[in-house]
Design a protein around this motif. Structure first.
Motif, short mmCIF file in Angstrom:
data_model
loop_
_atom_site.label_atom_id
_atom_site.label_comp_id
_atom_site.label_asym_id
_atom_site.label_seq_id
_atom_site.Cartn_x
_atom_site.Cartn_y
_atom_site.Cartn_z
N ARG A 173 34.52 38.23 16.06
CA ARG A 173 35.45 39.05 16.45
C ARG A 173 35.14 40.44 16.78
NH1 ARG A 173 38.03 41.39 11.67
NH2 ARG A 173 36.51 42.61 10.70
N THR A 174 34.00 41.17 16.22
CA THR A 174 33.31 42.14 16.67
C THR A 174 32.92 42.46 17.81
OG1 THR A 174 32.72 42.64 14.12
CG2 THR A 174 31.89 43.99 15.73
N PHE A 175 32.42 41.37 18.53
CA PHE A 175 31.82 41.43 19.69
C PHE A 175 33.21 41.21 20.88
CE2 PHE A 175 28.08 40.08 17.46
CZ PHE A 175 27.44 41.02 17.96
N TYR A 176 34.34 40.21 20.39
CA TYR A 176 35.35 40.19 21.21
C TYR A 176 36.12 41.47 21.42
CZ TYR A 176 34.63 34.96 20.85
OH TYR A 176 34.34 33.83 21.15
N GLN A 177 36.12 42.00 20.25
CA GLN A 177 36.79 43.33 20.11
C GLN A 177 36.39 44.54 21.11
OE1 GLN A 177 36.33 45.08 16.14
NE2 GLN A 177 36.84 47.08 16.66
N TYR A 178 35.24 44.61 21.35
CA TYR A 178 34.60 45.83 22.17
C TYR A 178 34.71 45.22 23.63
CZ TYR A 178 33.64 48.48 18.02
OH TYR A 178 33.58 49.25 16.69
N GLN A 179 34.54 43.90 23.71
CA GLN A 179 34.65 43.26 25.04
C GLN A 179 36.20 43.52 25.64
OE1 GLN A 179 32.53 39.75 25.10
NE2 GLN A 179 33.05 39.25 27.37
N PHE A 180 37.19 43.37 24.97
CA PHE A 180 38.43 43.42 25.32
C PHE A 180 38.88 45.01 25.27
CE2 PHE A 180 39.81 39.46 22.53
CZ PHE A 180 39.11 38.48 23.37
N ASN A 181 38.38 45.82 24.36
CA ASN A 181 38.50 47.20 24.62
C ASN A 181 38.13 47.76 25.79
OD1 ASN A 181 38.94 49.82 23.17
ND2 ASN A 181 36.93 50.24 23.58
#
Length: 665
Positions: free
Chosen positions: A520-528
């Motif tokens: 989720r941490t990687f997805y989070q910044y990718q979505f951001n």
């Protein structure tokens, strides 16, 4: 009536109720008529959805009032839903899906599951219930060092508040040891049997072991390589943060407690497990003379209440054109710890009742900024639930578990920016690069610090499920991996025959993987990055705020509505335009902090990395006969290979507990 006999009775009753499905669709040969399959799935969605709703209601009643009576009610509801699912799964297996549409194939694939026999299924249910009860009700007791009066503390809120304070070494040591000895030692024998049963069930379903089943929820056989490749890219940033925090702990506790070349003591990192380091911000803030980016004092000054925190969070989502929580949310949720003497599970969770209208949060919220962030995170789960509520039952889940976690964390991050907190009157800080660095360090304590923690929680369990670790070496090997990867060590000696410290965290003893939080941490910044573009943001990413951007809300909603109806790569592409998970958005976000940490550590002469005491170098290949012994104990074949990838199973298949998405703490 005893819970066991009740379960047997309701199972028989449910089988008779669902036999009509079997009669209608079983024709003695594989059925290739897709219309029949669609009719079956429609019936399943209606009937099983109602049963799961009753099960979730019973689970809610139990976890908000931990009594034997409520536990028995969960067993009854679980027996009914489980029996129905077994019958529906058998029916699903009678369809030849070769020429079916992809949608129908995918729905049926979630029903392709085999459960343990009744006695072992009952045993597994009881073990999970017992572990949850031990975790939720344990109290650590001691004589108050000031008054001499005996005091007992639950994890929430007393022990959690104690561990969040900085400076009292002995208090932290007592709390850490009391919790891990008191909870972990009770859980160890239950957990070992849980591993055996979960492995057996996984193998019945064609997986090599339970860890293999977890990994294949991501619909790839390369999950172990993927997570290691991602971590290699961010490890240099983590090591800079680790060295910086070690120096701050050294300044606080002194050279007799902190080794400037060694791992960090696990009990001094701000919570019971060393998972989130945000509570170290008071000693770690880069420029303490500059205005603080922690609005907790201002929340108190403005008389914030728990209800106002949730209303503010809900308004953040609706400002983006996203869905408001239903009226029932306010009436039925448990937003604060009850004061009527009930024992409750406090770990913050968001609940979907699978009826398309009932969504709740259970949380023992306090009026502090950390909990304000958690409020926004939990509401992210609720938003996801509401957006895909129209989907068929088997698609009412995130694209994968990491997606579900990323949505809430993403929104909590946007809410936490100085720009947003200034806008809503909780901060009044200038545009200052030093203040920006304070903010970035705070964000890193909430995200970068967690990456190796979450990684080892599951890579170690994957090895354990495989039978790679001898029984007598489990706890020593766990701490060896923690020392090697995380740079953290237990504060006191551990007994390899009694301790299994990994169990003393909510997710492990409640049967949840934790790689979801790593991903989720990687997805989070990718979505951001993508939502910042949609919101028209210019400038550094760490200043981006989606508040009031309906364009960002529309882009996010389109992905959320997919639920689990498509592979996660399709959901990723729907939002970001590409299909791979990347580390670069995270690294771009934190680049200013990385450069600052590197310069600061050089200035202080700090060692980057850590020396591991020889006794903790346990990460090795064990003697073949010991490995084989452990695999036999777990019922595994040492030579067994992982099967080809399969679609994820419905999480409600084997132990029909709902897919509650648990966060933080």
């Amino acid at each position: 009536m005893a819970a066991t006999s009740i379960l047997l009775s309701v199972a028989l009753l449910c089988c008779s109720l669902t036999s009509a499905i079997s009669v209608k669709f079983h024709g003695g040969r594989l059925n290739s008529n897709e219309d029949d399959a669609i009719a079956f799935l429609n019936e399943y969605n209606t009937e099983y959805g109602a049963l799961v709703n009753q099960y979730v209601i019973a689970s809610w009643n139990y976890e908000t009032n931990l009594t034997d009576e409520n536990a028995n009610a969960v067993a009854v509801a679980g027996g009914v839903a489980g029996a129905y699912y077994e019958e529906a799964s058998a029916t699903a297996s009678t369809f030849d899906t070769t020429n079916f549409s992809e949608d129908t194939k995918r729905q049926l694939s979630y029903l392709d599951s085999v459960s343990l026999e009744a006695a072992e299924s009952e045993e597994l249910y009881n073990i999970l219930s017992d572990m949850a009860n031990i975790y939720g009700t344990y109290q650590a007791c001691r004589s108050n060092p000031m008054t001499g009066v005996k005091e007992c503390m639950y994890l929430e809120p007393e022990l959690t508040e104690l561990m969040a304070q900085v400076g009292n070494y002995e208090d932290h040591l007592w709390a850490w040891q009391a919790w891990h000895n008191g909870v972990g030692r009770q859980l160890r024998p239950l957990y070992l049997r849980y591993v055996e049963l979960k492995n057996k069930e996984a193998q019945l379903n064609g997986y090599a072991d339970y860890g293999d089943q977890w990994r294949q929820k991501y619909e790839t056989t390369e999950m172990e390589t993927i997570v290691q490749d991602l971590y290699v890219q961010v490890e240099p940033l983590y090591k800079q943060l680790h060295a910086y925090i070690r120096r701050k702990l050294y300044d606080t506790y002194g050279p007799d407690k902190i080794d400037l070349r060694g791992p960090l003591p696990a009990h001094l990192l701000g919570d019971m497990w060393g998972r989130f380091w945000v509570n170290l911000n008071s000693i770690a803030i880069p420029f303490p003379e500059k205005p603080s980016t922690d609005p907790s004092p201002e929340m108190i000054r403005q008389n914030y209440t728990v209800e106002r925190m949730f209303q503010t969070g809900n308004q953040f989502y609706t400002s983006m054109g996203l869905l408001p929580v239903p009226d029932t949310f306010w009436n039925l949720s448990m937003l604060e710890k009850p004061t009527d003497g009930r024992e409750v599970a406090c770990h913050a969770t968001a609940w979907d009742f699978y009826d398309g209208k009932d969504f709740r949060i259970r949380m023992c919220t306090k009026v502090v900024f950390e909990d304000f962030q958690t409020v926004h995170h939990e509401l992210g789960h609720i938003q996801y639930y509401m957006q895909y509520a129209f989907q068929p039952l088997n698609f009412r889940d995130g694209a994968n578990d990491g997606f579900h976690e990323a949505v809430g964390e993403l929104m909590a991050m946007s809410f936490s920016t100085t720009k947003h907190l200034n806008a809503i009157g909780l901060l009044n800080v200038p545009d200052d690069p030093d203040v920006d660095m304070n903010f970035l360090l705070f964000q890193a304590l909430n995200t970068i610090s967690t990456l190796p923690f979450h990684l080892t929680q599951d890579t170690w369990r994957w090895s354990m499920f495989r039978g790679d670790i001898p029984l007598e070496e489990l706890n020593d090997n766990y701490w060896a991996e923690k020392a090697r990867v995380v740079g953290v060590a237990p504060p006191v000696g551990r007994d390899p025959a009694l301790d299994l410290d990994i169990t003393a965290i909510y997710h492990v003893c409640n049967d949840f993987d934790m790689i979801r939080y790593f991903m989720r941490t990687f997805y989070q910044y990718q979505f951001n990055e993508v939502l910042c573009q949609a919101a028209g943001h210019t400038g550094p990413l760490y200043k981006c705020d989606f508040y009031n951007s309906t364009a960002a809300g529309d882009a996010l909603a389109e992905m959320l509505k997919l639920g689990a109806s498509k592979p996660w790569q399709d959901a990723m592409e729907a939002l970001t335009g590409q299909r791979d998970i990347l580390a670069t958005p995270l690294l771009n976000y934190f680049e200013p902090l990385r450069a600052w940490l590197e310069a600061e550590n050089i200035k202080n002469g700090d060692y980057i990395g850590w020396d591991i005491p020889p006794k903790q170098l346990v990460n090795k290949e064990f003697a073949p006969h010991l490995k084989e012994k452990m695999q036999q104990k777990l019922g595994l074949s040492p030579a067994r290979e992982s099967p080809s990838p399969r679609l994820r199973k419905n999480r409600m298949s084997s132990d029909i507990r709902p897919a509650l998405h648990n966060v933080r703490l």
